[in-house]
Design an enzyme around this catalytic site. Structure first.
Site, PDB file in Angstrom:
ATOM      1  N   HIS A   1       0.845  -1.203   0.000  1.00 10.41           N
ATOM      2  CA  HIS A   1       0.000   0.000   0.000  1.00 10.41           C
ATOM      3  C   HIS A   1       0.875   1.247   0.000  1.00 10.41           C
ATOM      4  CE1 HIS A   1       0.373   0.968   4.388  1.00 10.41           C
ATOM      5  NE2 HIS A   1       0.398  -0.330   4.551  1.00 10.41           N
TER       6      HIS A   1
ATOM      7  N   HIS B   1       4.211   3.989  12.388  1.00  9.70           N
ATOM      8  CA  HIS B   1       3.154   4.827  12.974  1.00  9.70           C
ATOM      9  C   HIS B   1       3.692   5.812  14.009  1.00  9.70           C
ATOM     10  CE1 HIS B   1      -0.410   1.895  11.948  1.00  9.70           C
ATOM     11  NE2 HIS B   1       0.502   1.961  10.980  1.00  9.70           N
TER      12      HIS B   1
ATOM     13  N   GLU C   1      -5.175   1.666   3.074  1.00 12.05           N
ATOM     14  CA  GLU C   1      -4.970   0.640   4.100  1.00 12.05           C
ATOM     15  C   GLU C   1      -4.948   1.231   5.504  1.00 12.05           C
ATOM     16  OE1 GLU C   1      -3.043  -2.161   6.830  1.00 12.05           O
ATOM     17  OE2 GLU C   1      -2.355  -0.153   6.274  1.00 12.05           O
ATOM     18  N   GLU C   2      -4.269   2.367   5.665  1.00 13.29           N
ATOM     19  CA  GLU C   2      -4.095   2.919   7.006  1.00 13.29           C
ATOM     20  C   GLU C   2      -5.396   3.465   7.594  1.00 13.29           C
ATOM     21  OE1 GLU C   2      -1.626   2.387   8.702  1.00 13.29           O
ATOM     22  OE2 GLU C   2       0.137   2.214   7.427  1.00 13.29           O
TER      23      GLU C   2
ATOM     24  N   ASP D   1      -0.402   4.448   0.869  1.00 14.98           N
ATOM     25  CA  ASP D   1      -0.832   5.474   1.823  1.00 14.98           C
ATOM     26  C   ASP D   1      -0.091   5.296   3.145  1.00 14.98           C
ATOM     27  OD1 ASP D   1      -2.409   3.032   2.179  1.00 14.98           O
ATOM     28  OD2 ASP D   1      -3.539   4.145   3.685  1.00 14.98           O
TER      29      ASP D   1
ATOM     30  N   ASP E   1       6.409   1.291   6.378  1.00 20.94           N
ATOM     31  CA  ASP E   1       4.981   0.949   6.328  1.00 20.94           C
ATOM     32  C   ASP E   1       4.256   1.904   5.392  1.00 20.94           C
ATOM     33  OD1 ASP E   1       2.513  -0.172   6.904  1.00 20.94           O
ATOM     34  OD2 ASP E   1       2.262   0.925   8.767  1.00 20.94           O
TER      35      ASP E   1
END
Length: 444
Positions: A86, A415, A150-151, A88, A119
């Site tokens: 992904h 994150h 996704e996030e 995003d 990520d």
């Protein structure tokens, strides 16, 4: 193997440039953020995959950012491999918490720092690098899908996959959104815990009441809520809600000192729960109070609190039905509420867990590829985090092996501020991705 390893090594400046190109784009798909960078990242992903030899195009997903799609047909009898990542990312948060700007990729001590380096923009770079290793002509049929939401956990793309199973049909699915338990240690993730959220509101009074005049008789909502939350765990710290599923773990164990260091547990603070650490993290439930709405200490008055709210996030055993678990938690809270207080429970987000490919031809080929790329045998770990798309793919492609791996590691700080990827593992993950295709082709 020697030739492919040398090819990948020579490609790494290009793979890194692909990753840095994406990291410079703040592709945050959450509401309230500008949509233009998300669209820019999608277009950049199309460009990267096209340059790697894949005829990439935008795949419009109603109600969500576009995905990126490509397909390269291999020999007639070759297996089909679906590759996923992904583009995003999570918001960067406080820029002052970063040692270098979050959208300016910066190398320090062999790691590349920036939002999305681990990520999961490195997943896009790994896929493009594997394609480049074959000059855009891999020995199997390759389908590629790069997601753009996704996030956010919106689930729109998952619905699209469920509605178009033929497009995503494959013998092996490779999800490049995982990682190694430690740098240089090849790792396959074979279980994912599920998730459910519950908001609980406790009310005792129509409004605040003077604690000197009514304290000792009128019940405090915050105290009542605290008593209820305390019953969610027993004295050892195990979840005490009846009926939640649990299972055993037979993969790699988790060391106490590693967990304490990676989790930044304070000295003198005990770990909670019983049984092996791996079971506590991978195959048993956990419940966390992730937020509360109560009066703050700043400006607090001597008044009995009339209303208090908590948001509970439960991680669930891979085989657990999240809706059933959610109801079990609600039933528990209603049962233990003291003093006749009014309790309102509102179910929130849910996500199923999954048991992924621990054996089978796809997993066996992945282990062989990782052993060759990393120079040591791969280990199996579980993940406490949910990846809902894996569950959807397992449901719509029941005969496919799902391989979850990636270039991330325990120091990546996904994150969080100072997210990073180890450049050595980026190369090894790219080589493993390429070797998996040769392994699958030779075993067909």
């Amino acid at each position: 193997m020697t030739d492919l390893a040398a090819v990948v090594r020579d490609l790494m400046p290009t793979v890194r440039a692909d990753l840095e190109r994406l990291v410079r784009i703040p592709s945050i798909a959450f509401p309230g953020y500008p949509p233009e960078p998300v669209a820019d990242a999608a277009q950049a992903t199309v460009g990267i995959l096209t340059a790697a030899g894949a005829p990439a195009e935008l795949l419009e997903v109603p109600g969500a950012p576009p995905a990126v799609w490509a397909q390269i047909d291999g020999p007639p009898d070759a297996p089909t491999v679906l590759m996923y990542a992904h583009y995003d990312v999570q918001p960067a948060g406080d820029p002052e918490a970063w040692d270098s700007p979050p959208y300016e990729p910066t190398e320090r001590a062999g790691r590349l720092y920036g939002r999305g380096t681990a990520d999961d923009k490195c997943g896009v770079a790994v896929i493009s690098g594997a394609l480049r290793a074959f000059g855009g002509q891999p020995p199997v049929t390759v389908k590629i899908v790069i997601e753009g939401e996704e996030e956010t956990g919106g689930g729109t793309f998952m619905s699209y996959v469920a509605e178009h199973p033929d497009r995503f049909a494959a013998d092996v699915v490779v999800v490049a959104d995982g990682g190694n338990w430690k740098v240089g240690e090849p790792t396959l993730t074979t279980t994912l815990r599920g998730l459910c959220v519950v908001d609980v509101v406790v009310e005792t009074l129509e409004g605040p009441a003077h604690s000197g005049l009514y304290g000792g008789a009128a019940p405090d909502a915050l105290i009542a809520l605290s008593r209820m939350l305390a019953t969610l765990h027993d004295e050892q710290g195990d979840v005490a809600v009846e009926g939640l599923a649990r299972s055993t773990w037979e993969g790699r164990p988790v060391q106490d000192e590693v967990l304490r260091a990676s989790g930044r547990v304070l000295d003198g603070v005990s770990l909670i729960g019983s049984g092996s650490l791996a079971e506590r993290l991978y195959t048993r439930p956990s419940i966390t109070a992730i937020g509360m709405d109560v009066p703050g200490t700043a400006g607090a008055t001597n008044a009995i609190v009339p209303r208090a709210t908590a948001r509970l996030s439960a991680r669930l055993a891979p085989q657990e039905d999240p809706s059933r678990a959610q109801q079990a938690i609600i039933d528990h809270l209603l049962r233990v509420a003291p003093w006749g207080v009014r309790v309102t429970c509102t179910p929130g987000e849910t996500a199923s867990g999954a048991v992924l490919a621990a054996d089978g031809p796809g997993a066996d080929a992945a282990r062989r590829a990782m052993a060759r790329a990393y120079g040591k045998e791969a280990v199996a770990v579980g993940s406490g985090g949910a990846i809902p798309l894996c569950v959807t793919l397992a449901q719509v492609l029941p005969d496919a092996d799902i391989v979850l791996w990636g270039a991330c590691d325990d120091a990546a700080q996904i994150h969080a501020a100072n997210e990073s990827v180890d450049l050595g593992d980026l190369e090894r993950a790219t080589l493993a991705q390429a070797l998996l295709l040769t392994e699958l082709a030779s075993s067909a």
